[in-house]
Write an enzyme that holds these catalytic residues in place. Structure first.
Site, short mmCIF file in Angstrom:
data_model
loop_
_atom_site.label_atom_id
_atom_site.label_comp_id
_atom_site.label_asym_id
_atom_site.label_seq_id
_atom_site.Cartn_x
_atom_site.Cartn_y
_atom_site.Cartn_z
N GLU A 1 0.81 -1.23 0.00
CA GLU A 1 0.00 0.00 0.00
C GLU A 1 0.84 1.28 0.00
O GLU A 1 0.45 2.28 0.59
CB GLU A 1 -0.94 0.03 1.21
CG GLU A 1 -2.00 -1.04 1.20
CD GLU A 1 -3.07 -0.81 2.26
OE1 GLU A 1 -2.78 -0.17 3.27
OE2 GLU A 1 -4.21 -1.26 2.05
N GLU B 1 -6.91 -7.61 -0.19
CA GLU B 1 -7.43 -7.54 1.18
C GLU B 1 -8.90 -7.14 1.15
O GLU B 1 -9.23 -5.98 0.90
CB GLU B 1 -6.66 -6.50 2.03
CG GLU B 1 -5.23 -6.87 2.29
CD GLU B 1 -4.51 -5.84 3.18
OE1 GLU B 1 -5.18 -5.06 3.89
OE2 GLU B 1 -3.26 -5.83 3.15
C1 GAL Z 1 -4.29 -2.37 5.21
C2 GAL Z 1 -2.90 -2.99 5.34
C3 GAL Z 1 -2.96 -4.23 6.21
C4 GAL Z 1 -3.72 -3.94 7.48
C5 GAL Z 1 -5.09 -3.40 7.14
C6 GAL Z 1 -5.92 -3.01 8.33
O1 GAL Z 1 -4.19 -1.05 4.82
O2 GAL Z 1 -2.40 -3.34 4.09
O3 GAL Z 1 -1.66 -4.66 6.49
O4 GAL Z 1 -2.99 -3.02 8.22
O5 GAL Z 1 -4.97 -2.24 6.40
O6 GAL Z 1 -6.13 -4.11 9.13
#
Ligand code: GAL
Length: 709
Positions: A154, A223
């Site tokens: 990110e 994610e």
């Molecule tokens: C995303 C990140 C993850 C985790 C998530 C929130 O932005 O890539 O590693 O931090 O947010 O749980």
């Protein structure tokens, strides 16, 4: 079908992956992997935490729950694939985002930018992981299970302040990764300018509107947040499965090829691994497999049904791109039709129920839902209708059984506890003095949560006894002791780690000691330049309201510093060293106390938690293994929890909260594999004051069968 993505899509369209960090205890892995497979997943995605695997520069840890090769092999043995998110920056609410602290002390280093010392270290670790995998033939190009790897994480969300150097860093990261010749694709998540051949992917609650930066790249979702993380002092977020299923179906409806649940199982931040600051020890995340490894229903079951429905469409999904048409206001059809195969997704993206005509038939489309028609005719699943039979699981409290033959609670269990008082102020011979107040992380290098700031001052007889000690700290919490007594404490929160307190104190004529214990609660893991965010009592520290109305600024006095606690140096956490007191006068509600007891593990195989209600804040160890920081006295705000959570409409991390006005976390997971059947040692370090005799156990049990229609 876009030619260049054909092979990739063929492999990826099924993949609904999970994230299992290798932080978990290794012998839970096979069961977690199996439950993931049973849930219809095909790929397991995991981060690789640099600070976990290389705690000291050049000293690697790949054993036990750090055994990454074993983890990848176990996934392969279950017939699943792996997405290895090497990073090596991870974020993940993990301490310092996964970076080892020693990295910060390399001369001239600047993290995550076009900086030679940083790039050299990042390349060394990334290449080390890739080589380890190659040596074991674990890449798909070698016949192994790893089909994807990730570089960075990110960066595109926070790259602006890095300017041109950030742009060239990303180009470098892409070519460095490519040069490692894994034979499988690399992804960069949330990186719209990811250079070819990096595949830029989406993270978020919804990714149906996302498009990669080239037609030659597949649309991937690394994610899909199944819930959200918990902070000490925060309420507990949850995300209704109807909304997750809707988001997943929307993604596949609009040409998605790969989606990963973050988290499918989040587990526990044992030891001092949680970041934030203020991330709780639990990383349950409201995931389909809960913190304890138990499937969470109806979430797990409904998503399994969804995966089955999507897989029924596979032939059509991989054959062609969707044709998207409107069926009315907020109603959308996507048809994948090629030759004789046809699959359709009918969505209602509005918040009221509706009916749509499609191919001459009428379909009821509940609000905020997608119907899946693997033959373009019959609905096999609507994301808002939960059909899976489900079980519930709940905690059963048990008293701390201290003796094999004791059978439950002891009348007065005080006698079963022994203790050691941690000295207030400076007690170790490696203390040092310095004019002025120091920043904490640069001083402790995160070897400990604790840093003592001590000062001795003399006052004339005529000093006013009552005054106010004003302390400003960058965070994350502090306890102030005046003449050996706890005078007050302060803490920040997940939104603002700073502490700014006014503590009324009483001074005596003559010598007074001011001992300030400053503590970190997990280091920052996210944001531009997050690695440079400080902590500790950087001041000012003043005495206000003295007799003659003056304020004395103590900030530039000569302070004496001590990194960590005496008990940490002695290794009290093992329980096997130290002069433990075991007289009958067990100190209760005394700050800075180490406690120890022996206990018998609850019988059976149900997962075990310790309920720390009654304690203040500290860290706990079972048989020498840290089960993490406990902080049951940090209570979430009274408001912000909806009485019920309407899954219809866009979700955000603050939309659905529970547990308002209650301690954020009272239960702390003790993996079964850390317990012996007969006798176990529990050691606690309590900072602010607690009563260990109130500690109890809970086992998590699967309850009655109930059906959701
Ligand atoms: C995303 C990140 C993850 C985790 C998530 C929130 O932005 O890539 O590693 O931090 O947010 O749980």
């Amino acid at each position: 079908m876009r030619e260049a993505t054909k092979i990739l899509v063929f492999h990826l369209v099924w993949f609904l992956c999970i994230h299992v960090p290798p932080m978990f205890c290794a012998n839970m892995w096979p069961d977690l992997i199996q439950k993931s497979k049973d849930g219809g997943l095909d790929v397991i995605e995991t981060y690789v935490f640099w600070n976990f695997h290389e705690p000291v520069r050049g000293q690697y840890y790949f054993e036990g729950r750090g055994d990454l090769v074993n983890f990848v092999k176990l996934v392969a043995a279950a017939g699943l694939y792996v997405h290895l998110r090497i990073g090596p920056y991870a974020c993940a609410e993990w301490n310092y985002g996964g970076f080892p602290l020693w990295l910060h002390f390399i001369p001239g280093i600047k993290f995550r930018t076009d900086n030679e010392p940083f790039k050299a270290e990042m390349q060394r670790f990334t290449a080390k992981i890739v080589d380890m995998m190659k040596q074991e033939n674990l890449y798909a190009s070698q016949g192994g299970p790893i089909i994807l790897s990730q570089i960075e994480n990110e960066y595109g969300n926070i790259d602006k302040p890095y300017g041109a150097a950030g742009k060239s860093y990303i180009k470098w990261a892409a070519s460095m990764a490519t040069s490692l010749n894994t034979g499988v694709p690399w992804v960069m998540c949330q990186q719209p300018d990811a250079p070819d051949p990096m595949i830029n992917t989406c993270n978020g609650f919804y990714c149906d509107q996302f498009t990669p930066n080239s037609n030659a790249k597949p649309k991937m979702w690394t994610e899909n947040w199944s819930g959200w993380f918990l902070s000490f002092g925060g309420a507990m977020p949850y995300r209704p499965v109807e909304d997750i299923a809707f988001a997943v179906a929307r993604f596949y409806q609009r040409g998605g090829t790969f989606q990963n649940y973050y988290m499918y199982h989040g587990g526990t931040n044992f030891g001092r691994t949680s970041g934030g600051p203020f991330i709780s020890t639990s990383y349950d995340y409201d995931a389909p497999i809960d913190e304890y490894g138990i499937i969470r229903q109806p979430k797990w079951g409904h998503l399994r049904d969804l995966h089955k429905a999507i897989k029924l469409c596979e032939e059509a999904l991989i054959a062609t791109d969707p044709t998207i048409t409107s069926l009315g206001s907020n109603l959308e059809a996507a048809v994948y039709k090629s030759g004789t195969v046809c699959a359709a997704f009918l969505a209602n993206i509005g918040t009221s129920d509706s009916t749509a005509n499609f191919n001459g038939n009428s379909y009821q489309l509940p609000a905020w839902s997608v119907s899946i028609l693997p033959d373009c005719k019959n609905v096999v699943l609507n994301t808002a209708k939960i059909n899976s039979a489900s079980t519930t699981s709940s905690f059963i409290t048990q008293s701390l059984k201290l003796k094999e033959d004791g059978g439950g609670a002891l009348e007065d269990s005080s006698s079963e506890w022994s203790w050691i008082s941690e000295p207030i102020g400076i007690s170790k011979n490696d203390s040092f003095s310095k004019f002025g107040l120091v920043e904490q992380i640069n001083t402790t290098a995160d070897k400990s949560d604790y840093l003592w700031y001590s000062l001795s001052i003399d006052f004339e007889d005529d000093v006013s006894a009552q005054t106010v000690l004003h302390i400003e700290s960058l965070g994350h919490a502090l306890h102030a002791f005046i003449n050996g007594k706890l005078a007050g404490s302060g803490k920040g929160n997940s939104g603002n780690a700073k502490v700014n307190v006014d503590i009324p104190i009483t001074l005596v004529a003559g010598k007074n000691t001011i001992d300030l214990l400053s503590l970190t609660v997990g280091l920052q893991n996210y944001g531009s330049f997050f690695d440079t965010w400080g902590a500790g009592i950087t001041g000012p520290v003043t005495l206000k309201g003295l007799k003659n109305g003056t304020t004395i600024d103590l900030s530039s006095q000569q302070w004496t510093y001590q990194i960590g606690l005496q008990g940490e140096d002695l290794g009290l956490s093992s329980g096997s060293v130290g002069q433990w007191n075991s007289q009958s006068n067990l100190p209760k509600n005394q700050p800075l106390t180490w406690y120890k007891t022996n206990f018998v593990a609850p019988s059976g195989n149900d997962p075990v938690a310790i309920d720390f209600t009654g304690m203040g804040k500290g860290e706990a160890w079972v048989n020498g293994q840290s089960i993490g920081r406990f902080w049951p006295t940090y209570v979430s705000p009274n408001s912000g929890c909806a009485t019920s959570c309407n899954y219809r409409g866009s979700y955000s991390s603050s939309k659905c909260l529970k547990n308002c006005g209650k301690p954020s976390q009272t239960l702390y997971h003790v993996p079964r594999s850390w317990l012996q059947t007969d006798s176990n040692t529990l050691v606690l370090f309590e900072e602010s004051g607690g009563d260990p005799t109130q500690i109890s156990f809970a086992t998590k049990q699967i309850g009655s069968l109930c059906s959701h229609v």
